[in-house]
Design a protein around this motif. Structure first.
Motif, PDB file in Angstrom:
ATOM      1  N   LEU A  75       9.798  17.672   0.390  1.00  0.00           N
ATOM      2  CA  LEU A  75      10.003  16.227   0.484  1.00  0.00           C
ATOM      3  C   LEU A  75      10.825  15.793  -0.720  1.00  0.00           C
ATOM      4  CD1 LEU A  75       6.324  15.251   1.355  1.00  0.00           C
ATOM      5  CD2 LEU A  75       8.219  15.578   2.942  1.00  0.00           C
ATOM      6  N   ASP A  76      11.802  14.985  -0.482  1.00  0.00           N
ATOM      7  CA  ASP A  76      12.664  14.520  -1.566  1.00  0.00           C
ATOM      8  C   ASP A  76      12.415  13.039  -1.814  1.00  0.00           C
ATOM      9  OD1 ASP A  76      13.990  16.973  -2.081  1.00  0.00           O
ATOM     10  OD2 ASP A  76      15.133  16.686  -0.244  1.00  0.00           O
ATOM     11  N   PRO A  80      10.039   8.483 -10.036  1.00  0.00           N
ATOM     12  CA  PRO A  80       9.808   9.623 -10.927  1.00  0.00           C
ATOM     13  C   PRO A  80       9.288  10.872 -10.218  1.00  0.00           C
ATOM     14  CG  PRO A  80       7.922   8.184 -11.046  1.00  0.00           C
ATOM     15  CD  PRO A  80       8.905   7.554 -10.072  1.00  0.00           C
ATOM     16  N   TYR A  81       9.320  10.892  -8.883  1.00  0.00           N
ATOM     17  CA  TYR A  81       8.779  12.030  -8.133  1.00  0.00           C
ATOM     18  C   TYR A  81       9.873  12.914  -7.561  1.00  0.00           C
ATOM     19  CZ  TYR A  81       4.672   9.122  -8.551  1.00  0.00           C
ATOM     20  OH  TYR A  81       3.656   8.355  -9.052  1.00  0.00           O
ATOM     21  N   ASP A  82      11.094  12.778  -8.080  1.00  0.00           N
ATOM     22  CA  ASP A  82      12.196  13.576  -7.570  1.00  0.00           C
ATOM     23  C   ASP A  82      12.044  15.037  -7.976  1.00  0.00           C
ATOM     24  OD1 ASP A  82      12.580  12.799 -10.212  1.00  0.00           O
ATOM     25  OD2 ASP A  82      14.751  12.765 -10.071  1.00  0.00           O
ATOM     26  N   LYS A 106       3.755  15.873  -5.506  1.00  0.00           N
ATOM     27  CA  LYS A 106       4.261  14.718  -6.260  1.00  0.00           C
ATOM     28  C   LYS A 106       4.461  13.580  -5.269  1.00  0.00           C
ATOM     29  CE  LYS A 106       7.895  16.954  -7.976  1.00  0.00           C
ATOM     30  NZ  LYS A 106       9.129  17.164  -8.757  1.00  0.00           N
ATOM     31  N   GLY A 107       4.168  12.361  -5.679  1.00  0.00           N
ATOM     32  CA  GLY A 107       4.332  11.206  -4.806  1.00  0.00           C
ATOM     33  C   GLY A 107       3.027  10.468  -4.640  1.00  0.00           C
ATOM     34  N   GLN A 108       3.103   9.282  -4.005  1.00  0.00           N
ATOM     35  CA  GLN A 108       1.914   8.454  -3.801  1.00  0.00           C
ATOM     36  C   GLN A 108       1.868   7.937  -2.374  1.00  0.00           C
ATOM     37  OE1 GLN A 108       1.246   5.278  -6.611  1.00  0.00           O
ATOM     38  NE2 GLN A 108       2.441   6.318  -8.184  1.00  0.00           N
ATOM     39  N   PHE A 109       0.783   8.242  -1.685  1.00  0.00           N
ATOM     40  CA  PHE A 109       0.545   7.619  -0.387  1.00  0.00           C
ATOM     41  C   PHE A 109       0.209   6.150  -0.616  1.00  0.00           C
ATOM     42  CE2 PHE A 109      -0.611  12.054   0.493  1.00  0.00           C
ATOM     43  CZ  PHE A 109       0.053  12.277   1.692  1.00  0.00           C
ATOM     44  N   VAL A 110       0.491   5.320   0.382  1.00  0.00           N
ATOM     45  CA  VAL A 110       0.035   3.936   0.319  1.00  0.00           C
ATOM     46  C   VAL A 110      -1.471   3.969   0.533  1.00  0.00           C
ATOM     47  CG1 VAL A 110       0.138   1.670   1.443  1.00  0.00           C
ATOM     48  CG2 VAL A 110       2.237   2.973   1.064  1.00  0.00           C
ATOM     49  N   GLY A 111      -2.225   3.344  -0.357  1.00  0.00           N
ATOM     50  CA  GLY A 111      -3.684   3.421  -0.336  1.00  0.00           C
ATOM     51  C   GLY A 111      -4.323   2.765   0.875  1.00  0.00           C
TER      52      GLY A 111
END
Length: 187
Positions: A75-76, A80-82, A106-111
């Motif tokens: 996943l790209d 800051p999660y590149d 790396k990355g954040q799901f929508v809560g």
């Protein structure tokens, strides 16, 4: 004199190499004897899409079971999660309770605290289905718990491929692919 000898030697080597290449192959070498048999090739085994792990709980001595399926595609995300993120589908069974998690490195799901958000799942060529999810109680944003009440594990056992569409913070909807063939899960 030395120059002539050097060139004469080189010419002789080239001549011998050329004649060796054009020399006829002896009949004994050209026809392989019937006594030489080739070993059959081993059967091709499909790639292992699932990794299994078993642990002992240090407090209760109970067993914990896990199955992991990592997406083969990266996943790209933006800064800051590149730099590429890996999605992993996890089945776990602890204290007679089973869970299905989706994580990213790396990355954040929508809560989603009250299962008010959904992800879309598409098994093979079936129509997509939406199932609710909740965020972990520790506030981690790189994992979500998928609704286990749905027949998710049974569908995973039969499917060859699963696509999951989930929403990520500052990224929108992202599709993750998983090769799910070969799941053995009896929990």
């Amino acid at each position: 004199m030395k120059k002539v000898t050097k060139w004469a030697c080189m010419a002789a080597v080239v001549s011998m190499a050329a004649s060796a290449c054009t020399a006829p192959v002896p009949k004994a070498v050209a026809a392989a004897p019937d006594s030489i048999k080739t070993a059959p090739l081993p059967p091709v085994t499909p790639p292992l899409n699932w990794t299994y792990q078993e642990e002992v709980d240090q407090m209760t001595d109970g067993k914990k079971y896990f199955a992991y399926c990592e997406s083969p595609t990266s996943l790209d995300f933006k800064f800051p999660y590149d730099g590429g993120s890996t999605a992993t589908l996890i089945l776990r069974h602890i204290d007679d309770q089973s869970d299905v998690l989706l994580t990213v490195s790396k990355g954040q799901f929508v809560g989603s605290v009250l299962a008010d958000r959904t992800v879309k799942l598409k098994f093979d060529n079936d129509a997509p289905v939406e199932i609710p999810y909740v965020s972990p109680s520790d506030g981690s944003a790189n994992a979500i718990f998928l609704d286990f009440k749905s027949p998710l594990v049974e569908r995973l056992k039969k499917a060859e491929q699963l696509k999951i569409e989930a929403e990520f913070f500052n990224e929108g909807l992202v599709i993750m692919d998983f090769k799910t063939t070969g799941l053995t899960w009896e929990r």
